[in-house]
Design an enzyme around this catalytic site. Structure first.
Site, PDB file in Angstrom:
ATOM      1  N   CYS A   1       0.900  18.956 -23.130  1.00  0.00           N
ATOM      2  CA  CYS A   1      -0.453  19.371 -23.501  1.00  0.00           C
ATOM      3  C   CYS A   1      -1.019  20.488 -22.629  1.00  0.00           C
ATOM      4  CB  CYS A   1      -1.397  18.169 -23.488  1.00  0.00           C
ATOM      5  SG  CYS A   1      -1.833  17.605 -21.819  1.00  0.00           S
TER       6      CYS A   1
ATOM      7  N   CYS B   1      -3.190  13.943 -20.998  1.00  0.00           N
ATOM      8  CA  CYS B   1      -2.570  13.160 -22.079  1.00  0.00           C
ATOM      9  C   CYS B   1      -1.924  11.877 -21.587  1.00  0.00           C
ATOM     10  CB  CYS B   1      -1.558  14.005 -22.852  1.00  0.00           C
ATOM     11  SG  CYS B   1      -0.031  14.388 -21.942  1.00  0.00           S
TER      12      CYS B   1
ATOM     13  N   GLN C   1       0.828  -1.202   0.000  1.00  0.00           N
ATOM     14  CA  GLN C   1       0.000   0.000   0.000  1.00  0.00           C
ATOM     15  C   GLN C   1       0.867   1.259   0.000  1.00  0.00           C
ATOM     16  OE1 GLN C   1      -2.070  -1.565   3.614  1.00  0.00           O
ATOM     17  NE2 GLN C   1      -3.925  -0.905   2.568  1.00  0.00           N
TER      18      GLN C   1
ATOM     19  N   HIS D   1      -1.168   1.248  -4.622  1.00  0.00           N
ATOM     20  CA  HIS D   1      -1.585   2.652  -4.648  1.00  0.00           C
ATOM     21  C   HIS D   1      -0.680   3.525  -5.502  1.00  0.00           C
ATOM     22  CE1 HIS D   1      -3.775   1.856  -0.585  1.00  0.00           C
ATOM     23  NE2 HIS D   1      -4.486   1.481  -1.623  1.00  0.00           N
TER      24      HIS D   1
ATOM     25  N   SER E   1       0.274  -2.782   8.501  1.00  0.00           N
ATOM     26  CA  SER E   1      -0.948  -2.184   7.955  1.00  0.00           C
ATOM     27  C   SER E   1      -2.109  -2.389   8.911  1.00  0.00           C
ATOM     28  CB  SER E   1      -1.305  -2.800   6.601  1.00  0.00           C
ATOM     29  OG  SER E   1      -2.524  -2.260   6.118  1.00  0.00           O
TER      30      SER E   1
END
Length: 282
Positions: free
Chosen positions: A193, A142, A113, A131, A231
């Protein structure tokens, strides 16, 4: 701490290490899931306390980042300051132990994660960055990718006063800059862009790319057991895999200090600092 208390702590740690060792020896192909607690010994703060609650305000959402210039200005100003130390982080004993476990052929996949790429820096190769990764920036128009370090130089060039600031580190390359006026912060556009640039990570409110979920699901099916390290599993994107493993009858071990969302699903839980508990793997 008294000598007797220290002895008790050392004995408890050794007993936990032995239980974890026995779990790993009993299951040859592990699906490893890691979170922020693996990287705290590398100097990267985590998000949650021992009860699984937020230590600070919740991270920016995808919707706010894309929809509000002021949110992007605040995010990139804090990131400019925080990136300097985040980019210098190095793998700790937990990363190295898991890389060695993979080298021994014991890891089906390492699903992380975290967005710091420290598992790869430690030598792990079968890694899925659930992630995303903070060392890249993506144009949301773009799709062009550029190295975060290149973008850092452009941020500093356009915002020299901000580049001189110091602040307390926050999770994932962020920094605490409360009280500053972000309205004059200049965000470079995409050089191709002119579109909005965003770190190549999954923000809250943004979906994890399907191909990552599918790859992790295939690896979970091929694994014998699951090892969760560092976690709390409070975020569903990680919890879903532990829940699926439990439904499939796969044993699950966890190394995490404090409450997790899956405490009722574990076969074994080690409440010790991750790097210390994984030391036997290194």
């Amino acid at each position: 701490m008294s000598s007797s208390a220290g002895l008790v702590d050392a004995t408890a740690l050794e007993q936990d290490r032995q239980r974890l060792h026995d779990f790993i020896e009993s299951h040859r192909r592990l699906f490893v899931l890691t979170g922020a607690g693996v990287s705290t010994d590398s100097g990267i703060p985590d998000y949650r306390d021992k009860d699984g609650g937020w230590k600070r305000p919740q991270p920016v959402t995808f919707q706010a980042f894309m929809g509000e210039l002021r949110t992007r200005q605040r995010y990139w100003a804090r990131s400019l300051v925080g990136w300097r130390r985040f980019s210098l982080a190095r793998p700790n004993a937990a990363h190295l132990a898991l890389a060695k476990l993979e080298a021994a052929g014991r890891v089906e996949v390492l699903l992380t994660q975290n967005v710091d790429r420290l598992h790869q820096a430690a030598g792990s190769q079968h890694v899925i960055d659930l992630h995303g990764r903070l060392d890249q920036v993506r144009c949301m128009d773009c799709g062009r990718l550029m190295p975060r370090q290149d973008f850092q130089r452009e941020l500093e060039h356009r915002n020299p006063a901000w580049a001189a600031l110091e602040a307390t580190d926050a999770p994932d390359g962020d920094a605490d800059l409360d009280g500053h006026d972000f309205s004059l912060f200049v965000i470079p556009p995409c050089p191709v862009c002119g579109g909005i640039l965003k770190p190549d990570v999954v923000f809250f409110g943004e979906g994890v790319p399907r191909e990552r979920v599918e790859a992790a699901t295939r690896s979970l099916a091929a694994a014998d057991a699951v090892l969760v390290a560092g976690s709390s599993l409070m975020v569903f994107s990680g919890f879903r895999f532990v829940n699926a493993a439990a439904k499939a009858g796969k044993p699950i071990a966890a190394v995490n200090r404090g409450r997790t969302r899956a405490d009722g699903l574990f076969s074994l839980k080690i409440e010790q600092p991750v790097a210390e508990a994984l030391a036997l793997l290194g």
